[in-house]
Motif scaffolding. Structure first.
Motif, PDB file in Angstrom:
ATOM      1  N   ARG A   1      43.723  38.584  57.247  1.00 40.98           N
ATOM      2  CA  ARG A   1      44.116  39.949  56.851  1.00 40.98           C
ATOM      3  C   ARG A   1      45.610  40.237  57.025  1.00 40.98           C
ATOM      4  O   ARG A   1      46.279  40.624  56.053  1.00 40.98           O
ATOM      5  N   PRO A   2      46.190  40.064  58.214  1.00 42.60           N
ATOM      6  CA  PRO A   2      47.626  40.363  58.343  1.00 42.60           C
ATOM      7  C   PRO A   2      48.508  39.434  57.513  1.00 42.60           C
ATOM      8  O   PRO A   2      49.591  39.826  57.077  1.00 42.60           O
TER       9      PRO A   2
ATOM     10  N   GLU B   1      48.370  40.626  53.909  1.00 42.26           N
ATOM     11  CA  GLU B   1      49.107  41.892  53.854  1.00 42.26           C
ATOM     12  C   GLU B   1      50.606  41.609  53.750  1.00 42.26           C
ATOM     13  O   GLU B   1      51.324  42.238  52.961  1.00 42.26           O
ATOM     14  N   LYS B   2      51.070  40.648  54.534  1.00 42.96           N
ATOM     15  CA  LYS B   2      52.483  40.266  54.487  1.00 42.96           C
ATOM     16  C   LYS B   2      52.825  39.628  53.150  1.00 42.96           C
ATOM     17  O   LYS B   2      53.889  39.905  52.571  1.00 42.96           O
TER      18      LYS B   2
ATOM     19  N   MET C   1      51.413  40.171  50.263  1.00 43.20           N
ATOM     20  CA  MET C   1      51.485  41.227  49.258  1.00 43.20           C
ATOM     21  C   MET C   1      52.812  41.974  49.369  1.00 43.20           C
ATOM     22  O   MET C   1      53.471  42.270  48.370  1.00 43.20           O
ATOM     23  N   SER C   2      53.228  42.267  50.609  1.00 44.69           N
ATOM     24  CA  SER C   2      54.475  42.998  50.825  1.00 44.69           C
ATOM     25  C   SER C   2      55.686  42.218  50.329  1.00 44.69           C
ATOM     26  O   SER C   2      56.584  42.770  49.696  1.00 44.69           O
TER      27      SER C   2
ATOM     28  N   THR D   1      49.132  41.478  44.223  1.00 40.24           N
ATOM     29  CA  THR D   1      47.857  41.469  44.918  1.00 40.24           C
ATOM     30  C   THR D   1      47.629  40.103  45.560  1.00 40.24           C
ATOM     31  O   THR D   1      47.774  39.071  44.909  1.00 40.24           O
TER      32      THR D   1
ATOM     33  N   ASP E   1      38.532  38.618  50.896  1.00 42.88           N
ATOM     34  CA  ASP E   1      39.370  39.782  51.186  1.00 42.88           C
ATOM     35  C   ASP E   1      40.523  39.834  50.199  1.00 42.88           C
ATOM     36  O   ASP E   1      40.879  38.822  49.581  1.00 42.88           O
ATOM     37  N   SER E   2      41.101  41.010  50.072  1.00 43.97           N
ATOM     38  CA  SER E   2      42.180  41.217  49.107  1.00 43.97           C
ATOM     39  C   SER E   2      43.033  42.397  49.550  1.00 43.97           C
ATOM     40  O   SER E   2      42.526  43.366  50.114  1.00 43.97           O
ATOM     41  N   VAL E   3      44.323  42.301  49.314  1.00 39.90           N
ATOM     42  CA  VAL E   3      45.239  43.421  49.552  1.00 39.90           C
ATOM     43  C   VAL E   3      45.925  43.707  48.227  1.00 39.90           C
ATOM     44  O   VAL E   3      46.678  42.870  47.710  1.00 39.90           O
TER      45      VAL E   3
ATOM     46  N   THR F   1      48.412  45.376  45.509  1.00 40.75           N
ATOM     47  CA  THR F   1      49.737  45.957  45.408  1.00 40.75           C
ATOM     48  C   THR F   1      49.633  47.388  44.878  1.00 40.75           C
ATOM     49  O   THR F   1      48.651  47.747  44.229  1.00 40.75           O
TER      50      THR F   1
ATOM     51  N   SER G   1      41.805  44.152  42.592  1.00 41.38           N
ATOM     52  CA  SER G   1      41.203  43.351  43.654  1.00 41.38           C
ATOM     53  C   SER G   1      39.953  42.630  43.161  1.00 41.38           C
ATOM     54  O   SER G   1      39.164  43.176  42.392  1.00 41.38           O
TER      55      SER G   1
END
Length: 267
Positions: free
Chosen positions: A94-95, A98-99, A101-102, A107, A122-124, A126, A134
């Motif tokens: 997860r983290p 997230e990074k 994507m940032s 995505t 899992d998906s994050v 944009t 997602s």
């Protein structure tokens, strides 16, 4: 007025009894006989025997040939290991996605291979207006996705032939890989470049770049990727823009979290 029925009303008795058998085994009682199980569960011996035979056939139960008692089979360990693996992988991922994507502005996803399909764990997504949605929870043909090809690329030819026994492959779009021969060639390129590419093979106008994730056993257990409109996945951005490096860094970071130690001199 229609009353919503409780889920317990939909249970199947025979399945429930089979689960009762599995749950009868404990750390202190790792082997049980038909008679003992019959008493504990309040079932006729014939019913217990048939349930045990079914569970044994599927690998969830095995019989000790010396004592003729039964114990849990290897399949239960396999299922438990998959549960632990997926939960831990998703938590650690997860983290990292997230990074990713940032940094990439696209995505980011993590997925696992199951047979010849992939499951997006899992998906994050944009927040860009034009973006790939997602895929979390989706199960898609592995040969149509970058995350799938990242897994398949390390498998021997014999395993690819087992997963895809027919020469022709099902297509999701006009750009999907349609034959096993073409898939093998694509997987060879994946190994050579170090990452997998999906170019409108799953959804038109959508592309993806993926890298494999390894754990402490040095086996590939997942893949991380970005999914984006193909217009933003131009060669110049992939290499010179650092997008490939960002995805590879994410793959290495997640592998390290899962206990992977690269051989000396490798990353």
């Amino acid at each position: 007025m229609v009353t919503k029925r409780e889920k317990v009303n939909y249970t199947i008795q025979s399945v429930s009894h089979a689960l009762d058998i599995l749950e009868s085994f404990t750390k202190t009682e790792d082997e049980l006989g038909v008679t003992e199980l019959s008493k504990r569960l309040g079932l006729h011996k014939n019913n217990v025997f048939r349930l045990l035979a079914t569970l044994e056939h599927r690998g969830y139960i095995e019989q000790n040939k010396t004592t003729e008692n039964y114990r849990l089979g290897a399949k239960t360990l396999q299922i438990g290991s998959i549960f632990i693996e997926q939960r831990e992988c998703r938590r650690q991922a997860r983290p990292i996605i997230e990074k990713l994507m940032s940094l990439s502005g696209e995505t980011a996803v993590v997925a696992v291979l199951r047979g010849n399909k992939v499951i997006y764990m899992d998906s994050v997504e944009t927040n860009r207006t034009v973006r790939a949605v997602s895929r979390i929870g989706a199960m898609l043909p592995a040969h149509c996705t970058a995350v799938g090809k990242a897994h398949l690329a390390v498998l021997p030819s014999s395993e690819i032939e087992r997963l895809y026994p027919e020469p022709s492959l099902p297509a999701l779009t006009e750009k999907s890989i349609k034959t096993r021969e073409l898939l093998m060639a694509d997987l060879k390129r994946t190994v050579e470049r170090g990452y997998a590419v999906e170019n409108e093979e799953c959804d038109l106008e959508v592309g993806s770049i993926a890298v494999p994730v390894k754990d402490f056993s040095r086996n590939i257990i997942a893949a991380v990727a970005i999914v984006a409109p193909v217009a933003r996945l131009l060669d110049e951005r992939l290499e010179k823009g650092g997008l490939i490096s960002q995805i590879q860094d994410a793959g290495r970071a997640l592998s390290a979290k899962l206990g992977y130690i690269a051989p000396s001199g490798k990353k």
